[in-house]
Scaffold this motif. Structure first.
Motif, PDB file in Angstrom:
ATOM      1  N   ASP A 152      -3.246   5.636   2.221  1.00 10.53           N
ATOM      2  CA  ASP A 152      -3.644   6.434   1.057  1.00 10.53           C
ATOM      3  C   ASP A 152      -4.298   5.597  -0.026  1.00 10.53           C
ATOM      4  OD1 ASP A 152      -2.551   8.524   2.462  1.00 10.53           O
ATOM      5  OD2 ASP A 152      -0.817   8.782   1.152  1.00 10.53           O
ATOM      6  N   ARG A 153      -3.734   4.411  -0.284  1.00 10.05           N
ATOM      7  CA  ARG A 153      -4.332   3.502  -1.276  1.00 10.05           C
ATOM      8  C   ARG A 153      -3.652   2.143  -1.163  1.00 10.05           C
ATOM      9  NH1 ARG A 153      -0.788   6.523  -3.873  1.00 10.05           N
ATOM     10  NH2 ARG A 153       0.754   5.556  -5.214  1.00 10.05           N
TER      11      ARG A 153
ATOM     12  N   SER B 141      -2.135  -1.107  -3.053  1.00 10.08           N
ATOM     13  CA  SER B 141      -1.497  -1.347  -4.343  1.00 10.08           C
ATOM     14  C   SER B 141      -1.804  -2.743  -4.858  1.00 10.08           C
ATOM     15  CB  SER B 141       0.010  -1.139  -4.241  1.00 10.08           C
ATOM     16  OG  SER B 141       0.289   0.175  -3.802  1.00 10.08           O
TER      17      SER B 141
ATOM     18  N   PHE C  69       0.841  -1.185   0.000  1.00  5.89           N
ATOM     19  CA  PHE C  69       0.000   0.000   0.000  1.00  5.89           C
ATOM     20  C   PHE C  69       0.879   1.239   0.000  1.00  5.89           C
ATOM     21  CE2 PHE C  69       0.655  -1.448   4.336  1.00  5.89           C
ATOM     22  CZ  PHE C  69       1.048  -0.296   5.004  1.00  5.89           C
TER      23      PHE C  69
ATOM     24  N   TYR D 244      -9.022  12.619   3.537  1.00  5.71           N
ATOM     25  CA  TYR D 244      -9.296  11.304   2.965  1.00  5.71           C
ATOM     26  C   TYR D 244     -10.058  11.497   1.668  1.00  5.71           C
ATOM     27  CZ  TYR D 244      -8.150   9.897   7.743  1.00  5.71           C
ATOM     28  OH  TYR D 244      -7.516   9.717   8.945  1.00  5.71           O
TER      29      TYR D 244
ATOM     30  N   ARG E 274      -9.816   7.020  -2.664  1.00  4.10           N
ATOM     31  CA  ARG E 274      -8.816   5.937  -2.693  1.00  4.10           C
ATOM     32  C   ARG E 274      -8.327   5.565  -1.298  1.00  4.10           C
ATOM     33  NH1 ARG E 274      -4.673   6.180  -7.373  1.00  4.10           N
ATOM     34  NH2 ARG E 274      -4.752   3.973  -6.916  1.00  4.10           N
ATOM     35  N   THR E 275      -8.640   6.392  -0.298  1.00  3.49           N
ATOM     36  CA  THR E 275      -8.244   6.103   1.076  1.00  3.49           C
ATOM     37  C   THR E 275      -9.005   4.866   1.550  1.00  3.49           C
ATOM     38  OG1 THR E 275      -7.958   8.477   1.471  1.00  3.49           O
ATOM     39  CG2 THR E 275      -8.073   7.043   3.406  1.00  3.49           C
TER      40      THR E 275
END
Length: 171
Positions: free
Chosen positions: A112-113, A115, A31, A91, A94-95
């Protein structure tokens, strides 16, 4: 198949390991927080959920944003940006919250996101020693080399086990 054969087959299946030697132990959920890529062992991840309504809880560290009620389970939320001393940001869509099970207790990491899930062979992992340099245990357990980039693998126990992470008794 006779009843005896069925019991033997069931017993044999139960004795088999759930994963092989290069199974789940080498898999990491990666992430992003800021510009960096981080990873946690997939074996600790119970689910990934979108942002929820957060209930504030007094007398907790600034990086504990509060708790959420996820299907009847109260889960404390840690904003990983704040835990790492990175500037807070609003936020967005994608948060996400990565829900982990740590020592039989759930905790949510706000990142944050997300992966991807990566299978990282042992020869691509460099153990770090103590990056922290201080008395405490470092939150970084290793660096994973993934093609031309690095992912910082986190020691989740060090990340969430500080004495100041103890949530007040809400009962």
């Amino acid at each position: 198949m006779s009843q005896t054969e069925a019991v033997e087959a069931k017993t044999e299946a139960a004795a088999m390991p759930i994963v092989d030697s290069d199974g789940i132990e080498s898999m990491y959920l990666t992430f992003a927080v800021g510009d960096e890529s981080y990873g946690v062992s997939i074996g600790m991840v119970t689910e990934i959920v979108g942002m929820q309504t957060i209930m504030s809880v007094p007398d907790v560290p600034h990086y504990i944003k509060g708790v959420i009620n996820l299907r009847g389970k109260v889960i404390p939320l840690m904003d990983v940006r704040l835990r790492f001393g990175i500037e807070e940001r609003p936020y967005d869509e994608r948060t996400v919250v990565i829900v982990l099970e740590v020592d039989d207790a759930p905790i949510g990491l706000i990142v944050d996101r997300v992966s991807e899930v990566l299978d990282v062979p042992a020869d691509k992992i460099d153990r770090t020693g103590n990056f922290g340099g201080g008395e405490g245990k470092s939150m970084v357990s290793a660096l994973a080399r993934i093609e031309d980039r690095l992912a910082i693998l986190l020691d989740v126990h060090a990340l969430v086990s500080d004495a100041d992470l103890k949530m007040p008794d809400l009962s």
